[in-house]
Design an enzyme around this catalytic site. Structure first.
Site, mmCIF file in Angstrom:
data_model
loop_
_atom_site.group_PDB
_atom_site.id
_atom_site.type_symbol
_atom_site.label_atom_id
_atom_site.label_comp_id
_atom_site.label_asym_id
_atom_site.label_seq_id
_atom_site.Cartn_x
_atom_site.Cartn_y
_atom_site.Cartn_z
ATOM 1 N N LYS A 14 16.612 -7.894 17.606
ATOM 2 C CA LYS A 14 17.752 -8.684 17.149
ATOM 3 C C LYS A 14 17.410 -9.373 15.835
ATOM 4 O O LYS A 14 16.238 -9.670 15.556
ATOM 5 C CB LYS A 14 18.126 -9.742 18.192
ATOM 6 N N ASP A 27 24.329 5.711 18.475
ATOM 7 C CA ASP A 27 22.868 5.654 18.374
ATOM 8 C C ASP A 27 22.332 6.846 17.594
ATOM 9 O O ASP A 27 21.460 6.710 16.734
ATOM 10 C CB ASP A 27 22.239 5.637 19.771
#
Length: 395
Positions: free
Chosen positions: A98, A169
């Site tokens: 993150k 992805d």
């Protein structure tokens, strides 16, 4: 045998799919890829399943060949020191933590660039490192929903549908490969590296291509067309006497050929169907006529007829049928390999066919920490120091 990316070292601090898929492609091309996980293994896909083979996840297998495995506690100072020593001798760092996580570890681009100005640093996040969503977690399913992909997939009866694989992805992994190789090529001129900021959200939106362009030009929100094409007719699925197939007529000449194949040449000169814009406007009427004709014969019949006439055609195959497909066999798209834990496994092969530097599967998808000692001793740690690091659970 020389490989395309031979001599390039990649530190892969990613897990799940987008990042590992990118680093696997780089490994297939010959890069020295080091997969970094927490002690014991922290890639969630190791536990995703079933199916498992001798405890090894099929999901993990799909994106982790041609890598060596190093386990390091990135939260510890000694673990961070290991990464910094590796960065000094590496070309690429890829992570998908993150936003803000690498800064907390002291492993952000600005810090690593001071250690190695030639480093190429690729960040893969759900929403990117700028903007109001930068701190939100991003998963493929969420991104498919937000990006508009689901709104145009399926039909009016089905409602919004996701693509059958984690397509955002995969797209992001491919964009990461493109960006990294572009940066490596530019570095041969400038001598310095750079940072790449990639997001699943951006990558998904970029894939809207003609559907996005249609909206930007017309202002009309696109409908869900199922297996129909928004701009071309006939370009869709049809039922046959014994199955289903896809016909993809890309121009008026191919449509004329199709009309002859089904024994209705007059359709090609009908003003309602003569050109593609006519056919799009009168889609429902034309599709009904074609569908009635296609149900008269088998899929194999139409395959032979369409291939003979040069009409783009494909049967709708199930996954088990792919292994018998002679084209895929000829292209080596299924690769048998020996895994030390799982035993004999099969992997989907690489689509990259390079004439002088072919892709080579050298390493099985590694077990957690399988190459830790080898990697650390390669950057100067003694056997005693490695033992102490393991004793302290740094590795």
């Amino acid at each position: 045998m020389t490989a395309s990316l031979q001599g390039i070292r990649v530190l892969d601090l990613t897990r799940v799919l987008a990042g590992p898929y990118c680093s696997m492609i780089l490994g297939d091309l010959g890069a020295d890829v080091i997969k970094v996980e927490a002690p014991g293994g922290s890639d969630d896909t190791r536990k995703w399943g079933p199916p498992f083979q001798e405890g090894v996840s099929a999901y993990y297998i799909c994106a982790n060949r041609n890598k060596k495995s190093l386990t390091v506690d990135l939260k510890s100072e000694k673990g961070q020191d290991i990464i910094k020593k590796l960065v000094a001798e590496s070309d690429v760092v890829i992570h998908n933590f993150k936003s803000g996580t690498m800064e907390r570890f002291g492993l952000d681009y600005d810090s690593l660039n001071k250690l190695n100005p030639r480093i190429i640093f690729c960040s893969i996040t759900g929403f990117g490192e700028t903007g109001p969503y930068k701190h939100l977690p991003g998963y493929d399913f969420i991104i498919q929903a937000m990006s508009g992909l689901m709104s145009i997939t399926g039909n009016e009866e089905s409602g919004p549908q996701k693509v059958g694989v984690a397509i955002t992805d995969i797209l992001t992994g491919l964009y990461a490969c493109i960006g990294i190789q572009g940066a490596l090529l530019e570095r041969t001129q400038s001598g310095i590296g750079q940072k790449i900021d990639l997001s699943l959200y951006d990558s998904a939106v970029s894939s809207l291509i003609n559907i996005g362009s249609n909206y930007l030009m017309s202002g009309k929100v696109p409908d869900r067309l199922g297996n129909h094409h928004a701009n071309i007719v006939p370009y869709q699925t049809f039922s046959t006497k014994d199955g289903e197939m896809v016909i993809a007529v890309g121009n008026d000449r191919q449509f004329q050929s199709l009309c002859h194949v089904i024994g209705m040449p007059e359709l090609a000169s009908n003003d309602r169907f003569r050109t593609n814009p006519n056919r799009v406007e009168n889609r429902e009427e034309l599709v009904a006529v074609l569908q009635k004709a296609f149900r008269m014969y088998s899929t194999d019949h139409w395959k032979e007829e369409c291939h003979s006439a040069g009409i783009p055609f494909g049967p709708i195959q199930t996954i088990d049928e792919l292994g018998k497909d002679p084209q895929l066999q000829a292209r080596n798209m299924f690769t048998p390999f020996k895994h030390p834990k799982a035993g004999s496994i099969n992997m989907i092969g690489s689509p990259l066919k390079l004439s002088r530097t072919p892709v080579n599967v050298k390493y099985h998808p590694p077990e957690p920490g399988e190459h830790t000692d080898e990697i650390l001793q390669g950057i100067g740690y003694t056997e005693k120091e490695v033992h102490e690091l393991r004793k302290n659970k740094t590795i």
